[in-house]
Design a protein around this motif. Structure first.
Motif, PDB file in Angstrom:
ATOM      1  N   GLY A 361       0.799  -1.217   0.000  1.00  0.00           N
ATOM      2  CA  GLY A 361       0.000   0.000   0.000  1.00  0.00           C
ATOM      3  C   GLY A 361       0.830   1.264   0.000  1.00  0.00           C
ATOM      4  O   GLY A 361       0.295   2.365  -0.178  1.00  0.00           O
ATOM      5  N   THR A 362       2.145   1.111   0.211  1.00  0.00           N
ATOM      6  CA  THR A 362       3.050   2.266   0.134  1.00  0.00           C
ATOM      7  C   THR A 362       3.170   2.714  -1.320  1.00  0.00           C
ATOM      8  O   THR A 362       3.089   1.913  -2.253  1.00  0.00           O
ATOM      9  CB  THR A 362       4.426   1.880   0.690  1.00  0.00           C
ATOM     10  OG1 THR A 362       4.298   1.651   2.096  1.00  0.00           O
ATOM     11  CG2 THR A 362       5.444   2.973   0.464  1.00  0.00           C
ATOM     12  N   ALA A 363       3.369   3.994  -1.537  1.00  0.00           N
ATOM     13  CA  ALA A 363       3.458   4.556  -2.882  1.00  0.00           C
ATOM     14  C   ALA A 363       4.565   3.883  -3.686  1.00  0.00           C
ATOM     15  O   ALA A 363       5.567   3.409  -3.139  1.00  0.00           O
ATOM     16  CB  ALA A 363       3.713   6.060  -2.801  1.00  0.00           C
ATOM     17  N   SER A 364       4.382   3.857  -4.982  1.00  0.00           N
ATOM     18  CA  SER A 364       5.424   3.338  -5.870  1.00  0.00           C
ATOM     19  C   SER A 364       6.592   4.325  -5.899  1.00  0.00           C
ATOM     20  O   SER A 364       6.462   5.473  -5.459  1.00  0.00           O
ATOM     21  CB  SER A 364       4.867   3.130  -7.273  1.00  0.00           C
ATOM     22  OG  SER A 364       4.367   4.356  -7.784  1.00  0.00           O
ATOM     23  N   GLN A 365       7.735   3.849  -6.398  1.00  0.00           N
ATOM     24  CA  GLN A 365       8.908   4.726  -6.424  1.00  0.00           C
ATOM     25  C   GLN A 365       8.598   5.969  -7.249  1.00  0.00           C
ATOM     26  O   GLN A 365       7.821   5.956  -8.190  1.00  0.00           O
ATOM     27  CB  GLN A 365      10.124   3.998  -6.958  1.00  0.00           C
ATOM     28  CG  GLN A 365      10.152   3.731  -8.445  1.00  0.00           C
ATOM     29  CD  GLN A 365      11.427   2.982  -8.833  1.00  0.00           C
ATOM     30  OE1 GLN A 365      11.734   1.915  -8.303  1.00  0.00           O
ATOM     31  NE2 GLN A 365      12.177   3.541  -9.776  1.00  0.00           N
ATOM     32  N   GLN A 366       9.219   7.072  -6.830  1.00  0.00           N
ATOM     33  CA  GLN A 366       8.891   8.391  -7.353  1.00  0.00           C
ATOM     34  C   GLN A 366       9.903   8.859  -8.396  1.00  0.00           C
ATOM     35  O   GLN A 366      11.041   8.383  -8.455  1.00  0.00           O
ATOM     36  CB  GLN A 366       8.843   9.396  -6.208  1.00  0.00           C
ATOM     37  CG  GLN A 366       7.885   9.005  -5.075  1.00  0.00           C
ATOM     38  CD  GLN A 366       6.438   9.097  -5.479  1.00  0.00           C
ATOM     39  OE1 GLN A 366       5.920  10.169  -5.756  1.00  0.00           O
ATOM     40  NE2 GLN A 366       5.764   7.946  -5.549  1.00  0.00           N
ATOM     41  N   GLY A 367       9.491   9.843  -9.171  1.00  0.00           N
ATOM     42  CA  GLY A 367      10.410  10.466 -10.117  1.00  0.00           C
ATOM     43  C   GLY A 367      11.318  11.480  -9.456  1.00  0.00           C
ATOM     44  O   GLY A 367      12.238  12.003 -10.084  1.00  0.00           O
ATOM     45  N   ASN A 368      11.093  11.770  -8.159  1.00  0.00           N
ATOM     46  CA  ASN A 368      11.967  12.673  -7.408  1.00  0.00           C
ATOM     47  C   ASN A 368      13.012  11.844  -6.654  1.00  0.00           C
ATOM     48  O   ASN A 368      13.233  10.671  -6.956  1.00  0.00           O
ATOM     49  CB  ASN A 368      11.141  13.546  -6.466  1.00  0.00           C
ATOM     50  CG  ASN A 368      10.237  12.710  -5.560  1.00  0.00           C
ATOM     51  OD1 ASN A 368      10.653  11.687  -5.021  1.00  0.00           O
ATOM     52  ND2 ASN A 368       8.989  13.137  -5.398  1.00  0.00           N
ATOM     53  N   ASN A 369      13.643  12.437  -5.635  1.00  0.00           N
ATOM     54  CA  ASN A 369      14.717  11.725  -4.921  1.00  0.00           C
ATOM     55  C   ASN A 369      14.323  11.286  -3.517  1.00  0.00           C
ATOM     56  O   ASN A 369      15.177  11.062  -2.662  1.00  0.00           O
ATOM     57  CB  ASN A 369      15.986  12.585  -4.856  1.00  0.00           C
ATOM     58  CG  ASN A 369      15.756  13.946  -4.222  1.00  0.00           C
ATOM     59  OD1 ASN A 369      14.837  14.132  -3.428  1.00  0.00           O
ATOM     60  ND2 ASN A 369      16.602  14.901  -4.584  1.00  0.00           N
TER      61      ASN A 369
END
Length: 604
Positions: A361-369
């Motif tokens: 349920g945690t967010a997918s990896q982000q385009g930020n750092n």
């Protein structure tokens, strides 16, 4: 000389009568064999068994060992730990890590390591499992074992005495690129080697991780606010041979640091700090050798396992107490300023004293750092479950053995290379910690950020984390102006900061009223203001600028943080939680850090 009296002393395993001498009554050339006591006006000299004391003609007292001490035989040695010896070894292993830390601080060059103490030291068994650490930086300590294990997997059959390696790859146990881990495999000088420990393999490992002021990247200080690829955050060290057969590879390291397209800005400083880390590791090797000489390799190996087993038992007991006599599941969702979230579900098993920690349920990896490497997530889980234990035991790998950890691949907490990760180490790690405490109902949110502040140019690079308020709990209030959870570094003394860098610290005070209200109030944040004396690039990585740190059980939330640039022209520019700005001479940066959440309703 004749003894003036005797005293009863416990030596070895029996009480003995020990002769006592007055130093003033001894004549030059007199030699006394131990055991004995020699009294003088300013102290007492103990001559232990196997030693002799000689008074020289000039009045000096010289102690010499006359017999080689045999390693003590430990009760219940290798199969079942003796409680007294277990406590002794807990402290012996921890003391080695602390000695390493003292050496690193004394020999380092950068302000970041020498003054802020942004480093960690630890020792590991032959399998790369964390045995003991000094009380340094939790996000370092819980993840260094992954770096050691990656070295064993990659180089285990080709390791040689006198070799030392450097690693900062976040996908091989690192946290982010400025944190460089220096690992020394430990071979020992032994007259005989047990079959279980062949000479071709190290007996132990020691490691030190230091946050380097700059390792390249798109912004000075290697903490960019807007990186989207790991290469933009600095130079990568991946199982890099730092010392070969005892020779420091200075030119090879320098060449590596000067790689394009984003080379390190001050390689001389990097080299000095890396040499300090090697010196710290050497201190650890020396102290481990002394320990083995005293107790024997078999006993040291056995107690390395015993201290981990003890930590495991302590965590299982703590889980049983939290479970309240039944299998129970607790879920918590933690929103972040950038729109992503951390979700954790913790199932406590009261029968086994075990727990499953699932981040589905945690967010997918982000385009930020803000992506946190898996090692960082493990470090946060290890830290939280270690803090459930009241006993004074070292944080080690045993604390994780009762925990079944599930982190989805490709998520914010288990990203796939080459995702950028610099804020994941410093910011997302704090969010994970708060989420775990929230799920367990242990305490309200602490400030939930390290308030990372970096400034620099081609000549100067500086980084600091700024304290804030800690969260309150069921029987305690939060603390004002304190580094919380995954960071444990100092702030540079104002005199040193202004001496080494072209800035002036104009304001540093408690931000009263920023802690959440409740039966127990959250801790207050701080206000920190610096004026720049020459043009710089400033980078901010901070959280809880939009979402307040949560209160628990009816407690109030902590105030969000604020960042401002007050320009010399008089204009005030609000900055977001992440910012990358150019400042000019006379500009001021103002950082207000969040407060911690309160616990319990105010009427209680």
């Amino acid at each position: 000389s004749c003894p003036v009296t005797t005293v009863s002393a416990f030596l070895g395993s029996t009480w003995q009568q020990i002769p006592v001498y007055q130093r003033d009554d001894m004549s030059g050339g007199t030699t006394l064999t131990g055991p004995a006591l020699i009294l003088e006006s300013t102290g007492t000299n103990v001559v232990e068994p196997g030693w002799a004391a000689t008074l020289t003609e000039t009045g000096g007292l010289v102690l010499k060992q006359t017999q080689v001490a045999q390693p003590p035989q430990l009760a219940l040695g290798a199969t079942s730990p003796d409680p007294v010896q277990l406590e002794i070894f807990n402290n012996l292993f921890g003391a080695i890590a602390e000695e390493m830390g003292v050496t690193l601080q004394n020999t380092s060059y950068s302000v970041n390591i020498k003054e802020r103490l942004d480093f960690s030291c630890a020792l590991f068994d032959a399998q790369g499992e964390l045995v003991a650490n000094a009380p340094h930086i939790p996000v370092h300590l819980g993840s260094m074992g992954e770096s050691v294990k990656s070295l064993i997997e990659a180089k285990g059959t080709t390791l040689h005495p006198g070799d030392v390696y450097a690693i900062n790859n976040p996908y091989n146990g690192g946290t982010h690129l400025p944190d460089i881990t220096v690992i020394t495999p430990v071979w020992l000088a032994l007259t005989s080697q047990p079959e279980s420990q062949p000479k071709s393999q190290p007996a132990f490992y020691v490691a030190s991780r230091g946050h380097h002021a700059d390792v390249g990247g798109i912004s000075p200080g290697s903490m960019p606010a807007n990186s989207t690829h790991i290469s933009e955050e600095g130079i990568l060290f991946d199982h890099f041979l730092l010392v070969s057969a005892g020779e420091f590879q200075g030119e090879r390291v320098r060449s590596h640091l000067c790689q394009s397209p984003y080379p390190a800005r001050n390689p001389d400083q990097n080299l000095a700090d890396l040499q300090a880390q090697v010196a710290a590791n050497n201190k650890g090797v020396q102290e481990l050798q002394k320990l083995v000489n005293r107790y024997g390799l078999g006993i040291v190996h056995a107690y390395m396992q015993h201290v981990q087993d003890n930590a495991e038992a302590c965590v299982r007991q703590a889980i049983m107490q939290l479970a309240l006599g039944k299998v129970t599941t607790r879920t918590f969702t933690y929103p972040m300023d950038n729109g992503s979230q951390i979700q954790v579900s913790i199932t406590l098993n009261d029968k086994e004293g075990s727990a499953s920690v699932d981040f589905a349920g945690t967010a997918s990896q982000q385009g930020n750092n803000f992506n946190a490497p898996l090692a960082v997530c493990k470090a946060a889980v290890l830290y939280v479950f270690r803090t459930l234990i009241d006993d004074d035991i070292p944080l080690n790998a045993g604390c994780l053995k009762p925990i079944d950890l599930a982190v989805p691949l490709g998520s914010l907490l288990n990203p796939v290379s080459p995702a950028a990760v610099v804020a994941g180490n410093v910011e997302t790690s704090q969010a994970v910690t708060n989420a775990l405490y929230g799920a367990l109902g242990i305490m309200a949110a602490s400030q939930g950020t390290m308030n990372n502040f970096t400034f620099g140019n081609q000549q100067h690079q500086y980084y600091e984390t700024i304290c804030g308020g800690s969260g309150a709990g069921p029987d305690f209030a939060g603390t004002d102006a304190v580094q919380t959870h995954m960071t444990n570094s100092r702030l540079t003394d104002p005199e040193v900061l202004e001496w080494r860098f072209p800035v002036v610290l104009e304001r540093f005070e408690i931000r009263h009223g920023s802690g959440g209200v409740g039966a127990y109030h959250g801790g207050n944040g701080v206000i920190r203001q610096l004026r720049f004396c020459e043009p710089m690039t400033v980078t901010l990585l901070s959280g809880h600028r939009q979402i307040s740190p949560f209160g628990l059980r009816g407690g109030g939330v902590g105030q969000v943080g604020e960042n401002y640039l007050h320009q010399a022209s008089g204009e005030q520019q609000p900055l977001g939680g992440t910012a990358h700005v150019q400042v000019e001479t006379g500009d001021r940066l103002i950082i207000k850090t969040p407060g911690g959440g309160g616990y319990g309703p105010m009427e209680n």
